[in-house]
Design a protein around this motif. Sequence first.
Motif, mmCIF file in Angstrom:
data_model
loop_
_atom_site.group_PDB
_atom_site.id
_atom_site.type_symbol
_atom_site.label_atom_id
_atom_site.label_comp_id
_atom_site.label_asym_id
_atom_site.label_seq_id
_atom_site.Cartn_x
_atom_site.Cartn_y
_atom_site.Cartn_z
ATOM 1 N N ASP A 197 0.815 -1.207 0.000
ATOM 2 C CA ASP A 197 0.000 0.000 0.000
ATOM 3 C C ASP A 197 0.852 1.261 0.000
ATOM 4 O OD1 ASP A 197 -2.291 1.510 -0.032
ATOM 5 O OD2 ASP A 197 -2.592 1.438 2.129
ATOM 6 N N GLY A 198 1.871 1.249 -0.827
ATOM 7 C CA GLY A 198 2.667 2.445 -1.006
ATOM 8 C C GLY A 198 3.262 3.003 0.260
ATOM 9 N N GLY A 199 3.764 2.138 1.104
ATOM 10 C CA GLY A 199 4.503 2.605 2.265
ATOM 11 C C GLY A 199 3.668 2.948 3.476
ATOM 12 N N THR A 200 2.413 2.497 3.529
ATOM 13 C CA THR A 200 1.598 2.776 4.706
ATOM 14 C C THR A 200 2.217 2.130 5.946
ATOM 15 O OG1 THR A 200 -0.385 2.905 3.373
ATOM 16 C CG2 THR A 200 -0.695 2.547 5.707
ATOM 17 N N LEU A 201 2.380 2.931 6.979
ATOM 18 C CA LEU A 201 3.062 2.495 8.195
ATOM 19 C C LEU A 201 2.195 2.794 9.400
ATOM 20 C CD1 LEU A 201 5.701 1.802 9.890
ATOM 21 C CD2 LEU A 201 6.223 4.253 9.737
ATOM 22 N N GLN A 202 2.163 1.849 10.345
ATOM 23 C CA GLN A 202 1.444 2.087 11.597
ATOM 24 C C GLN A 202 2.391 1.811 12.751
ATOM 25 O OE1 GLN A 202 -1.724 -0.497 13.616
ATOM 26 N NE2 GLN A 202 -2.924 0.982 12.477
ATOM 27 N N THR A 203 2.466 2.748 13.700
ATOM 28 C CA THR A 203 3.328 2.564 14.869
ATOM 29 C C THR A 203 2.486 2.600 16.142
ATOM 30 O OG1 THR A 203 3.717 4.951 15.069
ATOM 31 C CG2 THR A 203 5.295 3.692 13.758
ATOM 32 N N VAL A 204 3.023 1.984 17.188
ATOM 33 C CA VAL A 204 2.412 2.026 18.524
ATOM 34 C C VAL A 204 3.297 2.900 19.404
ATOM 35 C CG1 VAL A 204 1.745 0.654 20.543
ATOM 36 C CG2 VAL A 204 1.461 -0.284 18.234
#
Lengths: 95, 214
Positions: B93-100
């Motif tokens: 997804d084109g570099g979608t990033l999720q962080t906690v």
Amino acid sequence: MKHSWRALTTVVAKTITRGAYSCTVDVYKPGLAAEATASACTAVQVYIRYNDYGTNRTSFGAQAGYSHAYAGTSSILGRGVRAEVASDWSDWKTY
Amino acid sequence: MRRVVPGAASLLTVAVLLLSGCSPSTSAQTGVPELWRVQIDQLLESDSAEVADVHREILADHVITPAEYSELQQRLSDCLSSHGIEHELDPQDGGTLQTVDLPGDDDGSQTLDLATACIDSTTGPVEGIYLGMRENPEGLGKGEALRRCLDKAEASEFAGVPAAELERQITAADLNPTTPEAKLCEIDPFGAQGLGLDAARRMLADGQVEAGGQ
């Protein structure tokens, strides 16, 4: 007070500045997401922060002409946008 | 004035190319649209600390392969892990990033700063160009891309407005489309984002809501 469409759409434009350079992005707050279009900037990136049942998370969109990030819950904590200005990235600007 | 014998200049060019081991058809820059070549050259010439050696190596031939982008994504993941930041990265997804957020980072500012530094030192300056080239391999300017999109959508707004004028309006942040068709072309001129007219309508309406709150 009656607004024209021109005035309405200008409201969501954000000017991003880095040093002597600046450019404009259009930012949006659709429901559970953050969106931005680079408009007059080279590229743009958004993030959205949200609380996921007690855990705070941040979703980042890609660095591109159009950037979008989705929240996993409706507990939105904030949104941010930054843009590429003169080959460097600006600081994050919350919106 | 030195007189040039017809044909001598071209023979000289061929000789120089042969001696240098180059030929126009094998040049790494051949076929790279001006739009992307200029942006890549700006990065290569930049003395910004955000353009790291790994970025210069990848950009040197003006081509970014999927493998090179994947390697940068892996570096991003490694960087986040080194700071103890739990994360998910969606390569599709084109570099979608999720962080906690890190434990104890109540306002998330520390995690945001660290994640931003990781992004900038890894995928950073390459991602926008990689995704842009994938979306716009012809290297169309914004005005030209918008003109093509509007014509393809048979949109009435901006009918007859030349690409150069559209480019000027975009650059001045003065385009301000009012119809969903034109708005969709402004946001996604190549139709690569999977957006539809409903998204464009919603964006136009978002502007209305924001103004109402002033």
